[in-house]
Enzyme design. Structure first.
Site, PDB file in Angstrom:
ATOM      1  N   ASP A   1       0.859  -1.175   0.000  1.00  0.00           N
ATOM      2  CA  ASP A   1       0.000   0.000   0.000  1.00  0.00           C
ATOM      3  C   ASP A   1       0.904   1.238   0.000  1.00  0.00           C
ATOM      4  OD1 ASP A   1      -2.139   1.664  -0.068  1.00  0.00           O
ATOM      5  OD2 ASP A   1      -3.226   0.737   1.573  1.00  0.00           O
TER       6      ASP A   1
HETATM    7  C1  BGC Z   1      -5.068   3.174   0.119  1.00  0.00           C
HETATM    8  C2  BGC Z   1      -5.270   2.135  -0.957  1.00  0.00           C
HETATM    9  C3  BGC Z   1      -5.121   2.756  -2.317  1.00  0.00           C
HETATM   10  C4  BGC Z   1      -3.770   3.416  -2.401  1.00  0.00           C
HETATM   11  C5  BGC Z   1      -3.462   4.021  -3.759  1.00  0.00           C
HETATM   12  C6  BGC Z   1      -3.835   4.004  -0.092  1.00  0.00           C
HETATM   13  O1  BGC Z   1      -3.773   5.090   0.766  1.00  0.00           O
HETATM   14  O2  BGC Z   1      -5.022   2.542   1.373  1.00  0.00           O
HETATM   15  O3  BGC Z   1      -6.524   1.536  -0.804  1.00  0.00           O
HETATM   16  O4  BGC Z   1      -5.292   1.793  -3.316  1.00  0.00           O
HETATM   17  O5  BGC Z   1      -3.699   4.434  -1.421  1.00  0.00           O
HETATM   18  O6  BGC Z   1      -4.151   5.179  -3.978  1.00  0.00           O
END
Ligand code: BGC
Length: 731
Positions: free
Chosen positions: A265
């Site tokens: 993530d």
């Molecule tokens: C979130 C994810 C997301 C990623 C990319 C993160 O902050 O937890 O769910 O896919 O950002 O934007």
């Protein structure tokens, strides 16, 4: 490309080129505007020449822009390896569908699949090859803002939805079907169980519970062929997921055989330092690569430390090779080596994004996600006020008031390119259809704030309430109140809205509340409303879909996929709780039992609950045999009658209780559901099949198997109102 060609390509790559494939940065790093580009580059600490090797790009879209970046990326890369664009298309690209929690409430995997297909099509023509969806985290705590991204509290329903979403995004032939994109299952694992519902907090649970309740959704998505998996921000048993070998190497890859890409993530590799399990970037990189995290999203521990780790012998280059190979294979599965511009197409982009067909699909799906929570004295549908058809030609007067009456903030969080101004507000949706439904609609004109209602707005709402036969009061949360980093400790409606409700209710007894929200709320303060409609955030066609239901053009069929608590102190409250040694049987005065002194044990609105304008009557269920075994499934049948003059859709639900387990079992668990459309006064027999494999569970030794013995089978319209248990035996 064939596998051997990919292996040859890998063999030609320098170590830096390999590590570049394992790094992902956002679209602004490739902006035309130098200032827009250098800001994030300095912040992340990435040099211009390093960008040339970066393998994938996140959160960008638009065919022209993606094409420009792809051309530049391939020119700059020594081996001309194409880049790949990934974004958070969670419930639609520009045509926005109901939030996933609402989609879960449709109890329609087919609808979820159709949503994903449209989202994939709009994404692909805009240059994307992958969406960071589905999010399949099981959720039990509505204080957590990200419950809106999940399909709810039940492992079985979540698994069916997860499979459907993966199929909808990826189709059957990702290589040739350019209108599809790869899916990314997230967040592995158990992010939905953050303590206290507080965002990014610790997750602490036994591995047995993890496997029994939390993992089935991810496993179903992986089994459906999802190409990628994203790590979660949280710890699992003390080890942050992003550096958790056990989760990724043992379970995901070892037991489930997942050979696709794992992506961290956002910044989660570097956050291993803040978690306190890595001293520095170098240690963080080592933990993550050893856990088999292939792509590091938006931090540069890999980029700046992996080469050193290889040189010092701390990380074997084979770990890097296998990760790079998986990234190359993902690109290859999408056909990017032969077609680096894949689906991106400026002309089709203009033609397809937000097209009439997509909007119509968004409306159909919103229609079936709305849940009717309360409907006393036949308040709804509006055209037949209090059960009496309005006399032709004599319109009934309806007032529409409240902060959501004219608001366009109806898309919900994570609505990628969705523009609120393109969404249908309630006023627009209701006004358009008012005449054909014999309604004279009075819409409040004063600005009505969510958190502070001006005296002028209250006065106008009261005045309209006096003039109308029925008041529709549109209340709720703003989109920003749910989604990432939006946990709340108070899950009631904002106080100003409660006061508005009281003022309106004092002026007119006939109040229909429509709630827009991204989480189950404590709706106690509006309990006196004669009707309550749970609209969630319905998306681009919000106002039309809500109007469809209010006017009766659509008979509501949504069923909650997450329990609504009585109050926040009861949280978490979920239907599939484990049996206790002192169960509360409901007798007044019982003291030493598992209960609260000041609130019931049960949800205000339970999982699976939702009303219809039809009324459905269930016969007593029956089973084909009193016993079942590994070879012989049970056939469970129940007759359901639509005892009304209105055609409707019923979701017939089948729950099972394992009476005696090696470890304590839930009081009931959903094992099947069937959605049926019944004409007025029609009766249908619904069948469920219960196999031995359906009653397997995770034992203390973490083995998954069933125990012979007695099981109770219950059928009904929701997790609370079930038939008398039928006892069967697994032999
Ligand atoms: C979130 C994810 C997301 C990623 C990319 C993160 O902050 O937890 O769910 O896919 O950002 O934007």
């Amino acid at each position: 490309m064939r596998h051997q060609q990919l292996a040859d390509l890998l063999a030609q790559m320098t170590l830096d080129e390999k590590i570049g494939q394992l790094t992902q940065v956002s679209g602004d790093f490739f902006s035309d505007d130098a200032e827009e580009r250098t800001g994030p580059m300095t912040q992340l600490g990435i040099a211009d020449e390093e960008l040339a090797n970066v393998g994938t790009v996140l959160n960008i879209a638009g065919a022209a822009q993606c094409r420009r970046i792809q051309i530049a990326a391939m020119q700059r890369h020594r081996l001309h390896i194409p880049t790949m664009f990934m974004s958070d298309v969670i419930h639609g690209y520009e045509t926005i569908f109901p939030i996933p929690l609402a989609l879960g409430s449709s109890w329609s995997p087919a609808a979820a699949q159709r949503m994903a297909k449209v989202a994939a099509c709009e994404s692909s023509v805009a240059g994307l090859s992958l969406t960071f969806s589905p999010m399949v985290d099981l959720v039990r705590d509505p204080r957590w803002g990200r419950v809106m991204e999940s399909t709810g509290e039940d492992p079985y329903l979540n698994a069916r939805m997860a499979e459907a979403l993966v199929h909808g995004y990826q189709g059957d032939d990702l290589l040739h079907d350019i209108d599809r994109v790869a899916a990314c299952v997230k967040h592995f694992a158990a992010y939905g169980a953050v303590a206290g519902g507080r965002e990014y907090n610790t997750v602490d649970m036994s591995e047995r519970l993890l496997r029994d309740m939390y993992l089935p959704g991810y496993r179903a998505a992986v089994a459906a062929g999802a190409k990628t998996v994203m790590t979660s921000f949280n710890t699992v048993d003390g080890v942050p997921a992003t550096g958790n070998r056990h989760l990724f190497r043992d379970i995901l890859r070892g037991e489930w055989g997942f050979d696709g890409v794992v992506i961290s993530d956002f910044n989660a590799v570097r956050e291993l330092i803040a978690h306190g399990v890595a001293e520095d970037d170098r240690a963080a990189a080592r933990l993550a690569i050893e856990a088999s995290v292939d792509i590091e999203m938006m931090s540069v521990c890999y980029l700046h430390s992996l080469a050193e780790l290889v040189a010092s012998g701390e990380v074997d280059v084979s770990l890097i090779d296998e990760a790079v190979m998986r990234v190359l294979m993902l690109k290859n599965d999408l056909g990017l080596f032969e077609h680096p511009f894949r689906g991106m197409d400026e002309a089709r982009e203009r033609q397809l994004i937000g097209c009439v067909e997509h909007r119509a699909e968004a409306r159909r799906i919103a229609d079936c996600s709305i849940v009717l929570l309360k409907n006393e004295r036949g308040m709804l549908p509006l055209g037949c006020e209090r059960g009496v058809e309005s006399v032709a030609g004599s319109a009934i007067t309806v007032a529409l008031v409240g902060p959501l009456a004219r608001s366009h903030d109806v898309l919900g969080a994570w609505s990628f390119k969705g523009r609120p101004q393109d969404a249908v507000s309630m006023a627009d949706g209701m006004q358009r259809m008012a005449a054909e439904h014999g309604v004279n609609l009075l819409v409040a004109q004063q600005e009505c704030d969510y958190f502070e209602t001006s005296q002028a707005a209250i006065d106008e709402a009261v005045e309209l309430s006096h003039r109308a036969g029925t008041v529709v009061l549109a209340l709720g949360e703003t989109s920003a109140m749910t989604g990432e980093a939006s946990s709340r400790t108070n899950i009631a409606l904002p106080q100003a809205q409660i006061e508005l409700f009281n003022a309106v209710k004092a002026a007119n007894a006939h109040v229909v509340v429509v709630v827009f929200n991204g989480r189950p709320l404590d709706l106690g303060a509006i309990g006196d409303a004669e009707a309550i409609v749970e609209a969630w955030f319905p998306g681009s066609e919000a106002g039309s879909a809500v109007a469809d239901v209010l006017y009766g053009a659509v008979n509501p069929s949504g069923r909650l996929s997450m329990s609504f608590p009585q109050n926040v102190g009861q949280v978490p409250v979920y239907y599939n709780a484990e049996s206790t040694g002192r169960p509360y049987e409901g007798a007044p005065g019982e003291k030493y039992v598992s209960k609260y002194l000041d609130a019931s044990n049960y949800a205000r609105y339970p999982f699976g609950f939702g009303l219809s304008y039809s009324s459905f009557v269930y016969g007593a269920p029956s089973v084909s045999s009193a016993t079942f075994d590994a070879e012989h499934a049970l056939d469970i049948t129940v007759a359901v009658t639509n005892d009304s003059d209105i055609a409707g859709t019923e979701t017939v639900q089948c729950y099972v209780r394992d009476r005696v387990g090696q470890v304590v079992r839930p009081v009931k668990q959903l094992k099947g559901f069937e959605q049926i459309e019944l004409a007025a006064h029609e009766t249908r027999t619904v069948h469920f099949s219960l196999r031995e494999s359906d009653v397997r569970y995770v034992h203390a030794d973490l083995g998954e198997r069933s125990d012979p013995g007695a099981f109770d089978i219950m059928v009904g319209p929701n997790s609370r109102d079930l038939s008398t248990p039928l006892c069967v035996t697994l032999v």
